[in-house]
Design a protein around this motif. Structure first.
Motif, mmCIF file in Angstrom:
data_model
loop_
_atom_site.group_PDB
_atom_site.id
_atom_site.type_symbol
_atom_site.label_atom_id
_atom_site.label_comp_id
_atom_site.label_asym_id
_atom_site.label_seq_id
_atom_site.Cartn_x
_atom_site.Cartn_y
_atom_site.Cartn_z
ATOM 1 N N SER A 189 0.796 -1.311 -0.006
ATOM 2 C CA SER A 189 0.095 -0.097 -0.059
ATOM 3 C C SER A 189 1.121 1.251 0.125
ATOM 4 O O SER A 189 0.779 2.379 -0.808
ATOM 5 C CB SER A 189 -0.984 -0.140 1.131
ATOM 6 N N VAL A 190 1.825 1.525 0.868
ATOM 7 C CA VAL A 190 2.781 2.318 0.935
ATOM 8 C C VAL A 190 3.500 2.654 -0.486
ATOM 9 O O VAL A 190 3.646 3.718 -0.915
ATOM 10 C CB VAL A 190 3.778 2.343 1.881
ATOM 11 N N SER A 191 3.967 1.456 -0.931
ATOM 12 C CA SER A 191 4.747 1.394 -2.200
ATOM 13 C C SER A 191 3.818 1.756 -3.186
ATOM 14 O O SER A 191 4.246 2.564 -4.247
ATOM 15 C CB SER A 191 5.183 0.055 -2.570
ATOM 16 N N PHE A 192 2.622 1.271 -3.415
ATOM 17 C CA PHE A 192 1.801 1.942 -4.562
ATOM 18 C C PHE A 192 1.306 3.369 -4.318
ATOM 19 O O PHE A 192 1.470 3.999 -5.430
ATOM 20 C CB PHE A 192 0.465 1.026 -4.287
ATOM 21 N N LEU A 193 1.333 3.940 -3.285
ATOM 22 C CA LEU A 193 0.934 5.094 -3.043
ATOM 23 C C LEU A 193 2.141 6.107 -3.473
ATOM 24 O O LEU A 193 1.842 7.262 -3.878
ATOM 25 C CB LEU A 193 0.450 5.332 -1.515
ATOM 26 N N ARG A 194 3.155 5.825 -2.835
ATOM 27 C CA ARG A 194 4.216 6.488 -3.467
ATOM 28 C C ARG A 194 4.734 6.413 -4.931
ATOM 29 O O ARG A 194 5.002 7.485 -5.362
ATOM 30 C CB ARG A 194 5.811 5.685 -2.755
ATOM 31 N N SER A 195 4.316 5.523 -5.526
ATOM 32 C CA SER A 195 4.376 5.288 -7.035
ATOM 33 C C SER A 195 3.401 6.216 -7.679
ATOM 34 O O SER A 195 3.801 6.874 -8.750
ATOM 35 C CB SER A 195 4.199 3.984 -7.631
ATOM 36 N N TRP A 196 2.078 6.012 -7.188
ATOM 37 C CA TRP A 196 1.087 7.027 -7.590
ATOM 38 C C TRP A 196 1.477 8.386 -7.448
ATOM 39 O O TRP A 196 1.281 9.166 -8.391
ATOM 40 C CB TRP A 196 -0.124 6.703 -6.819
ATOM 41 N N ARG A 197 1.999 8.746 -6.153
ATOM 42 C CA ARG A 197 2.577 10.254 -5.851
ATOM 43 C C ARG A 197 3.647 10.748 -6.989
ATOM 44 O O ARG A 197 3.521 11.729 -7.512
ATOM 45 C CB ARG A 197 3.042 10.460 -4.469
#
Length: 340
Positions: A135-143
């Motif tokens: 979840s953290v990795s996906f949100l970071r990639s999205w940002r």
């Protein structure tokens, strides 16, 4: 010395991370084996085994995630990345736990109990932790994608403005009108054709300014109109060779070819004794624009560097293939990747 310091800081960082993992794992030691704490003599082994298992699973699964990330990005392949991540973590966790289980049994004569229960416990906790990390990795990639998208919007706007400014600058218009004035008295039919080509150039600029990509066929037709105007001015001093190409089904950022042609004309000597030779050809998925180097003794223009930088920035948004720029063998070569 720098290498020693960086290597030392790397190991310090690793030791700190392992320390944090061990601290996080301590409460779970009570959950995994509540009966083990009834005998104080076993506490040391319980914490030792629990710490080894957590460090092995945490660090190993982090490596598995990084390995998958190198091939499958969250933003580009979200479903495939998730499925491969789950599969990779389950396989690694099972192998790691089996190795730890039998290593403790044969080396220290310690039995961890039922291997099936331990595997189930380990996989469940690995999936829960992986879910948080994902979840953290996906949100970071999205940002990062959102920031990159915003940056590219600014690059595209800047590039469109720069291309439009280069084409509709007073010097180009003045030179075109001056050539037209002379042409009206010398050859009226050619003057009519000149006006038509000038009109085509400005129409194309206005029509393409809101596009991110344009068909190569349209770009080449626009380049022909632009070169026609320049040939009227320079005559045989400007020599352009265009090999047979296959422009169907491929695209490039609009006004890219024109900018390269303008740079070649602007920064090189053009005369009967020293004609400027420009070659345009298609090869290996690239469109190449090559000119012989006979530089003018002028200060290097910032607009030229900005134009090339904008082209490279725009391409980086659409493809991983780089824009080729080579200044050697008395030639200046620029290769533009063709996008399908």
């Amino acid at each position: 010395m720098i290498g020693i310091v960086s290597k030392k800081s790397f190991w310090v960082k690793q030791l700190k991370e392992i320390g944090v993992i061990i601290l996080i794992s301590l409460p779970f030691a009570f959950v995994s084996c509540p009966d083990c704490f009834k005998n104080p003599e076993h506490l040391g082994w319980v914490f030792f085994i629990n710490s080894i298992a957590w460090v092995t699973l945490w660090k190993g699964n982090s490596y598995v995630a990084d390995l998958i990330d190198t091939r499958y990005y969250w933003v580009k392949y979200p479903v495939k990345r998730l499925m491969l991540g789950i599969l990779g973590h389950v396989i690694y966790t099972c192998i790691a736990i089996v190795c730890i289980f039998y290593a403790l049994e044969y080396l220290f004569d310690i039995s961890m109990g039922n291997i099936k229960n331990i595997l189930t416990y380990s996989v469940v906790f690995t999936m829960l932790i992986s879910l948080i990390l994902y979840s953290v990795s996906f949100l970071r990639s999205w940002r990062e994608l959102a920031v990159e998208s915003e940056r590219m919007k600014k690059e595209v706007i800047s590039s469109k403005y720069e291309s439009l400014k280069n084409q509709v600058n007073p010097h180009f218009l003045f030179n075109s009108l001056n050539a037209l004035t002379n042409l009206v008295y010398e050859d009226q039919d050619q003057a009519v054709k000149f006006i038509k080509k000038l009109s085509d150039v400005y129409r194309y600029v206005l029509e393409s300014r809101d596009k991110d990509l344009e068909e190569l066929e349209m770009e080449l037709k626009f380049a022909e109109s632009y070169l026609f105007l320049q040939k009227i001015r320079y005559s045989d001093s400007l020599q352009v060779s265009k090999q047979k190409m296959e422009p169907k089904g491929v695209r490039i950022p609009p006004l890219s070819i024109q900018m390269l042609l303008e740079n070649a004309i602007k920064h090189n000597i053009i005369s009967e004794d020293e004609p400027l030779q420009i070659d345009i050809y298609q090869e290996g998925g690239y469109l190449f624009v090559v000119n012989n180097l006979q530089k003018k003794n002028i200060i290097k223009s910032e607009s030229s560097e900005m134009g090339l930088a904008n082209i490279k920035a725009r391409y980086s948004f659409f493809t991983e293939h780089p824009v080729i720029i080579d200044d050697s063998d008395h030639k200046f070569t620029v290769g533009l990747p063709l996008l399908k």
